[in-house]
Enzyme design. Structure first.
Site, PDB file in Angstrom:
ATOM      1  CD  GLU A  61     -21.430  -1.598  21.349  1.00 48.82           C
ATOM      2  OE1 GLU A  61     -21.407  -2.534  20.431  1.00 48.82           O
ATOM      3  OE2 GLU A  61     -22.313  -1.380  22.098  1.00 48.82           O
ATOM      4  CE1 TYR A  80      -3.018  -2.830   0.611  1.00 52.07           C
ATOM      5  CE2 TYR A  80      -3.117  -2.352   2.890  1.00 52.07           C
ATOM      6  CZ  TYR A  80      -3.615  -3.269   1.968  1.00 52.07           C
ATOM      7  OH  TYR A  80      -4.500  -4.266   2.045  1.00 52.07           O
TER       8      TYR A  80
END
Length: 430
Positions: A409, A333
């Protein structure tokens, strides 16, 4: 004229809605779907899928986007999904990206939605886990899609939702292109004027955002050096060209790239040899030694310099010993580079959505991300979203790619709002 005045007032009222009203709508809608996004995330976490195998995840995503009235493309780059939402007003095209794949990691966390999925990977039985947080990325982007679909008439442009497979790669010698690169080759960036993406981070506190202008994450390359010498009896080393001693000198020599060639005041670099294989017996000097490792650099110029010096050092040290070194560097990458102009224009938006005190200018990260391929097609901004519980010690919590990764979360709403705010701001500016 009396009839024209109400019409004019209506037009003025519509124009006055502006960005603040749209962002208020985003705030309301993201709060209202927080529970749904958490439910999606937990479902994806419990059913993780490796790169290019994300068929279940992709179907859920495609069905969701289609239910929102979007044009949906499936099986892009094997299992990728793209949703296109055309706003009610003309404007630029903004892409938002989430990666979908999990990792071959056996989960150890004590959560009710823990993964128990098993598979065979690289010839070994292993668990499968969303040990990098891609499950959260998918859920948040599904949330943004729902919010924007309900605001379609107010959008000044088009939003392209990219759900990408295989960011972590795929294990197959037959696969040469995967993930973001394959998505780009499939045409997903055609017509895109800017792209935004996020990555949740287990060591950044919930409510905070990290970003960096310019090279933000490293290019990653695989390194292989094969040192060929001459075999001999270990009791008569003068009869050999010893590839083990030569390899040791090469390993030491490679470290001078970082201490003497790279300008570390601008950005770091890494050259790591992770494995050395050579020889079968204590009293035999082998004929050859193989070394493998990883190279991390920031920006194309630095990458070219480091690659050049690796080859020169390995080959010349080997030559000085009468041996031969064959250097192979496989580019995986490129460096993730946040467009400086786009980043500068979006800094105020990041501070607006999270609060100035919660936006942190980050150091370069030697990890890699294939989001970099999108940024080579259009200006892009990639940022990090806090996923660490408030008050936790970042040096003590589990990092990504580990069995104990835990993500709070409570940061999902901020993630959705940030992607939405950036999109609205770019549309307004363009």
């Amino acid at each position: 004229m009396k009839k024209a005045i109400p019409i004019l007032l209506c037009m003025m009222s519509h124009l006055a809605l502006g960005q603040s009203d749209l962002k208020s709508t985003v705030d309301e809608k993201t709060s209202s779907i927080e529970d749904q996004v958490i439910e999606w995330r937990r479902d994806f976490h419990q059913h993780p899928e490796l790169g290019n195998q994300e068929t279940r995840t992709a179907k859920i995503v495609a069905d969701h986007l289609r239910s929102l009235g979007m044009e949906v493309q499936e099986e892009v780059a094997v299992t990728g999904v793209v949703g296109i939402l055309k706003g009610g007003q003309p404007g630029p095209t903004v892409a938002l990206r989430a990666d979908m794949d999990a990792l071959p990691v056996t989960e150890r966390t004590d959560v009710p939605f823990k993964s128990t999925v098993r598979t065979e990977y690289n010839g070994q039985e292993t668990g499968v886990m969303h040990a990098c947080g891609h499950d959260t990325h998918v859920a948040m982007l599904m949330g943004v899609a729902k919010v924007f679909a309900e605001m379609k008439d107010e959008l000044k442009g088009t939003v392209k939702f990219i759900f990408q497979p295989a960011e972590e790669g795929v294990f197959s010698p037959d696969v040469e292109t995967w993930g973001a690169k394959q998505m780009v080759e499939g045409g997903v960036m055609e017509g895109v004027d800017a792209i935004f993406g996020l990555h949740i981070n287990s060591q950044t506190e919930v409510g905070k955002i990290r970003y960096r202008s310019g090279p933000a994450m490293a290019a990653v390359d695989n390194l292989k050096i094969l040192v060929k010498g001459r075999q001999a009896h270990g009791a008569a080393p003068w009869a050999s060209v010893d590839p083990i001693v030569t390899s040791a000198q090469i390993v030491t020599g490679l470290q001078t790239i970082l201490s003497r060639n790279v300008n570390i005041t601008e950005s770091p670099a890494v050259v790591t040899i992770g494995a050395i294989k050579g020889g079968v017996r204590q009293n035999i000097i082998p004929e050859e030694v193989e070394m493998i490792g990883t190279v991390r650099t920031f920006g194309d110029d630095q990458q070219e310099l480091v690659h050049k010096r690796i080859a020169e050092i390995a080959e010349k040290i080997a030559e000085s010993a009468g041996a031969k070194a064959e250097v192979t560097i496989e580019k995986i990458y490129p460096s993730t580079v946040n467009d400086p102009d786009l980043t500068s224009r979006m800094e105020a938006t990041l501070k607006e959505v999270a609060g100035e005190e919660n936006v942190i200018y980050s150091d370069p990260i030697t990890g890699a991300e294939d989001f970099s391929y999108y940024q080579r097609e259009a200006p892009g901004l990639f940022f990090f979203l806090g996923g660490m519980p408030k008050g936790a010690d970042p040096t003590e919590v589990a990092s990504h790619h580990t069995p104990d990764l835990y993500l709070d979360e409570g940061g999902f709403v901020l993630g959705m709002r940030t992607l939405a705010y950036l999109t609205l701001e770019f549309m307004e500016q363009n």
